[in-house]
Design an enzyme around this catalytic site. Sequence first.
Site, PDB file in Angstrom:
ATOM      1  CE1 TYR A  38     -11.284   1.383 -16.123  1.00 57.40           C
ATOM      2  CE2 TYR A  38     -13.674   0.831 -15.342  1.00 57.40           C
ATOM      3  CZ  TYR A  38     -12.500   0.300 -15.643  1.00 57.40           C
ATOM      4  OH  TYR A  38     -12.005  -1.009 -15.487  1.00 57.40           O
ATOM      5  CB  THR A  74       5.461   0.620  -1.901  1.00 53.73           C
ATOM      6  OG1 THR A  74       6.347   0.983  -0.628  1.00 53.73           O
ATOM      7  CG2 THR A  74       5.609  -0.678  -2.171  1.00 53.73           C
ATOM      8  NE  ARG A 130      -1.804  -1.870   1.305  1.00 53.34           N
ATOM      9  CZ  ARG A 130      -0.800  -1.900   2.363  1.00 53.34           C
ATOM     10  NH1 ARG A 130      -0.949  -1.362   3.226  1.00 53.34           N
ATOM     11  NH2 ARG A 130       0.191  -2.830   2.088  1.00 53.34           N
ATOM     12  CG  ASP A 183      11.560  -2.645  -5.539  1.00 53.20           C
ATOM     13  OD1 ASP A 183      11.008  -1.852  -4.867  1.00 53.20           O
ATOM     14  OD2 ASP A 183      10.879  -3.812  -5.496  1.00 53.20           O
ATOM     15  CE  LYS A 201       6.437  -2.444   1.248  1.00 56.61           C
ATOM     16  NZ  LYS A 201       7.408  -3.399   0.893  1.00 56.61           N
ATOM     17  CD  GLU A 214      -8.406   0.971 -19.443  1.00 56.83           C
ATOM     18  OE1 GLU A 214      -8.223   0.910 -20.746  1.00 56.83           O
ATOM     19  OE2 GLU A 214      -9.112   0.350 -19.161  1.00 56.83           O
TER      20      GLU A 214
END
Length: 473
Positions: A64, A270, A279, A241, A273, A66
């Site tokens: 974790y 992203t 991903r 974007d 691509k 955060e």
Amino acid sequence: MSRNAESTAFRSALEVVRGVEPRVADAIAAELADQRESLKLIASENYASPATLLAMGNWFSDKYAEGTVGRRFYAGCQNVDTVEALAAEHARELFGASHAYVQPHSGIDANLVAFWAILADRVESPALRKAQARQVNDLTEADWFALRRELGNQRMLGMSLDAGGHLTHGFRPNISGKMFDQRSYGTDPATGLIDYDRVAEAAREFKPLILVAGYSAYPRKVNFRIMREIADSVGATFMVDMAHFAGLVAGKVFTGDFDPVPHAHIVTTTTHKSLRGPRGGMVLCGPELADQVDRGCPMVLGGPLPHVMAAKAVALAEARRPDFADYAQRIVDNAQALADGLLRRGATLVTGGTDNHLVLIDVSGYGLTGRQAEQALLDSGIVTNRNSVPQDPNGAWYTSGIRIGTPALTTRGLGAAEMDATAELIHTVLNQTTPGTGPDGAPSKAKYVLDPAVAESVGKQAADLLTPFPLYP
Ligand SMILES: *Cc1c(COP(=O)(O)O)cnc(C)c1O
């Protein structure tokens, strides 16, 4: 790294998985076999490197983290800090951005981070200022009501879906369409190109808080300098974007007016691509929005995925190497060769060609819907996806277009000669497919007729085309 070491690593990993749930190991192996055999022309897909893939399968998945580098809500994040800082540094250097946030889990998430950052930065809301000063207890019921109303009624101007825009730019199936009062700009019906005067006019009339540029099915470059001028003229924040074409920006195919980073207030993308990473998503911005962007988790994102950030660092390091620029140029050269091959054989292309990584065929010229064409091509070993064309008479489900893209096949090493052969195969299938009829004999938008012998022959030729270019040999 030798091919042998890569192969051994994947084989060993599969064996370990097989020991627990063999059906998963089988599915993984089958997926590789499918990807090896099919002519993958999905414009949003690619093949990540073995180093990128392997960087994801490890102990970082258990952590974790955060917070941000050096400021975590969990103890023991020093190694996560290392990979997150590396990914961000590679992103900043690669794109020439002053700030990079590499935690978003996907492109949609990156956009949510950006939308929130812009709202928090731009909306004049005394209640929001109190909330941000951590005086939440001072907020009255009326403050909360005002805050929701102020944040929930802002305006966004983005590219229309049928002109190639994306769902996350204010359309109903995505939360952005419910959060924002959205209006869109399309393309010129005669040329298929963005008409910047019309965008400026729409901006003057609508006065958006956010002007969005970026697309998933527009086969041309966008002039981001002009778009920024339009945003400035109405006081809008300019967001780009670049999910689809980030690899072309990274590889310096899109420079000057066509590089979004120097022109936009904030850029989202992203990483899987044309950029060819794992991903995931990413946000780039200047110092003004950096603090708000860094609040992405937990504001709109779940806990970071440190294993994916490790893979982002690897992929971004790869994208900084000189051979990536060569790769990016070959993506565009291949798309143009494919477009030329299709045009020569009589296909109709939206905008008449391409100057990026994708080509949009208007298959109504073959008497088909996008859905019929997509399935007939799939039967023949050619993987594409259907897509609306501007002012599409068949709507967003059946559509009239087929979107094809070259990032994946370019990664495998295919070049102009293979693109011409691919154009021939696509044309053959579309030319030989006819619309089918429904149970009542009426014309169907989904059913089609294709001689199985044609599908088989094309499938065989497609496989032969790939033989000299093995995937992960
Ligand atoms: C693909 C895409 C996205 C969404 O990316 P996901 O990783 O699937 O969430 C967002 N914007 C654009 C323009 C895209 O092409």
